[in-house]
Motif scaffolding. Sequence first.
Motif, short mmCIF file in Angstrom:
data_model
loop_
_atom_site.label_atom_id
_atom_site.label_comp_id
_atom_site.label_asym_id
_atom_site.label_seq_id
_atom_site.Cartn_x
_atom_site.Cartn_y
_atom_site.Cartn_z
N CYS A 10 0.83 -1.21 0.00
CA CYS A 10 0.00 0.00 0.00
C CYS A 10 0.86 1.26 0.00
CB CYS A 10 -0.94 -0.01 1.20
SG CYS A 10 -2.22 -1.29 1.14
N LYS A 11 1.95 1.22 0.76
CA LYS A 11 2.83 2.38 0.82
C LYS A 11 3.48 2.65 -0.53
CE LYS A 11 6.58 4.35 3.59
NZ LYS A 11 7.52 4.11 4.72
N HIS A 12 3.89 1.59 -1.21
CA HIS A 12 4.55 1.73 -2.50
C HIS A 12 3.59 2.25 -3.57
CE1 HIS A 12 7.17 0.93 -5.91
NE2 HIS A 12 6.21 0.17 -6.45
N LEU A 13 2.35 1.79 -3.53
CA LEU A 13 1.38 2.16 -4.55
C LEU A 13 0.56 3.40 -4.19
CD1 LEU A 13 0.06 -1.41 -5.43
CD2 LEU A 13 1.62 0.00 -6.78
N GLY A 14 0.80 3.95 -3.02
CA GLY A 14 0.06 5.14 -2.62
C GLY A 14 -1.39 4.87 -2.25
N LEU A 15 -1.67 3.68 -1.73
CA LEU A 15 -3.03 3.30 -1.38
C LEU A 15 -3.28 3.51 0.11
CD1 LEU A 15 -3.29 -0.07 -3.36
CD2 LEU A 15 -4.08 2.20 -4.08
N LYS A 16 -4.54 3.62 0.46
CA LYS A 16 -4.92 3.74 1.86
C LYS A 16 -4.93 2.36 2.48
CE LYS A 16 -8.58 5.47 4.88
NZ LYS A 16 -9.92 6.09 4.95
N CYS A 17 -4.08 2.13 3.47
CA CYS A 17 -3.93 0.82 4.11
C CYS A 17 -4.89 0.76 5.29
CB CYS A 17 -2.49 0.62 4.56
SG CYS A 17 -2.13 -1.07 5.09
N GLU A 18 -5.86 -0.14 5.24
CA GLU A 18 -6.90 -0.22 6.25
C GLU A 18 -6.88 -1.57 6.93
OE1 GLU A 18 -10.66 2.15 5.31
OE2 GLU A 18 -10.09 1.37 3.37
#
Length: 666
Positions: free
Chosen positions: A62-70
């Motif tokens: 998620c951090k690499h792809l710029g996603l919101k990690c929930e």
Amino acid sequence: MSPPPPAQTSKSATTVAPKTAPTKASPTKAATKMHRRSRSGCFTCRLRRKKCDEGRSQCKACKHLGLKCEYKRPMWWSNNDQRKQEKENIKNIIKRTKLTEKTAQIGTSCAETPPGLSHSLPTSATYSEATARTRAPSIDSQHSPSYDFNQPLSHDYYDYHPHIASPSYDTNAHYQPFHSTPYEVDIKTERQMFVNDIPTRRDSTISTFSTYQPPPPQVTLPSFPEDDWINEDIYNTGDMFSGEEGLDLDYFDFSHGNPQASQQALIQVDDCDRPLLDHFIDNVLLLIFPILEVNQHGSARSEVILPALESNRCYLHCCLSVSAIHLKSTRGLQGEQIDNDILRHRCATITELCGALNNDSNHLQILEATLGMIFFQCSVGRPSDALPDVPWHAHFEAATSLVRKLELPHAMIHDNNAQMHPPFNMTLASWIDILGATMLGRSPQFADTYREKNQSGSTSGLCELMGCEDSMMYLISEIACLDALKSANGINDMQLCQLIGSLGKSLDMTEVPPESLTLPYSATGAIRPRQLSRNMTAIFRIAARIYLCSLVPHASKEDPTMQTLIERFVSNLALIPHGPDGFDRSIVWPLLIAGSQSTSRSIFRQALAGRMGSLGEQAEFGSFGRMVRLLQEVWCQSDEADRAGSGQNVHWRDVMQQKGWDFLLI
């Protein structure tokens, strides 16, 4: 190398693989097939069906792809449609992230090469001195090969979406930096169809595309002569509004200051509440002040709601609770999570209110949030909602105390100058006060103020906010006082009839010629605000007459005068736009008053059923849905009494008391 003995192979396979594994499989192959799925990974990776390293607070993917990690179960997880939508959003974010990385690589590898003519950068050829050509690029520059494109950008301001940063631009166009993130540009195209030189259909479309060319600061589209028809037809000529005066776009005295050309709002909210805030702004906000939106387009959003969400935490919790109620009712969400969201923000609102009241501070903000707790509930929810809540009139008692403490009635009485703008919060409180008093059978709290305003002929802003002229609302306040006096047995029948006749003559003085009531549409299909106000005032006037006639001793809904008023009401109802984009939700109180006096043979019931059909599912929500539910119960009891031959009138307030309903139907 010779293969291992068969006995050793079988032993290794049975040690690593399950019992059902083939005995001839090698240890490596068996171990590869053995995999146990983790159920503690983030929900984003689980939705993408990717392996999660379960890193906190963000996994690497998620951090690499710029996603919101929930890691906390999100709201969209329990709904298939929302899952699909979230998956599409994630795909779009990944595409943008990959595009950004690719652009960053291009920008790094081509730092010494000028881009195309549309976005030129200074090169060595543009310098005349040798020392300038030999200067190495600064490591802080985005054109430097050593520049870190992953470092956070610094910005001076933000849009009202706090998670989307607005880039700052260099004022020198020649030295525009090459931004790695594409700019989203919206192009709005309007088409007008003419038939025999008569404008008929008007379409509007918005197209979005990405570009790496940053816009100049404070850029505006050029004004072309052929575009002037918009301003001329709508604001400068009488064709659009049939000779009506122009609208005062700076009418109310908003608690957050005068209207501005643009409103930037920075709303601080927890990540778990971000979907509720977005849902409120995108879906609920449009339902709250439809008449104000017609009179002053955009002011409800930019001058009332967003500034309060930004600066008033109590107001923010109120809106998030209302958003959760709307989300639950419109999407059919069930379960503890959505109920917890409603109760959590509802309790937070009340806690903030009580704390501020105990500290005797921030009176204006408390009043703002208290009125929101009362009025916003009228736009959302179903009649069957059973979650615990504080009654609306208990909230209004606190609002009344704050209004008096702020001396708003005194300011309204003594500021009768036409140049003075009424306080927005006092106008909203007046609307709730007058119509809410009829729900409780008591006099309005500020009846004396309305009486003085009526005698002086001054305005309180009720027409601009809700659509009914101020003078008509003042008369409804007087009828409510008479209703309360009759309920308290403080007047005999003769005095009652005299006062009813006097108020009837006052209503006669407000009548307008029938030819002045027409459909509120212009030649291009736009709503004419003044005409809409005249039509709505006519609806409220007839409802006020029905309300007044119901106070006559031994009044009956079978009376010819009452049925004539019902027929007039239905006739004028056709002049109010209906459907999801109509204004049925703004005339809930008149519909209740007229419907409560309609018989089983009345055309009112068919008219109401038709408008419910036009609204569709929205007819089940908010005050409109509660009004329909109440009328259905009143009609059931009333029709049963008629069949029994008792001739008993069933009052809607008695039905509410029997059912334990505490509705505010405004």
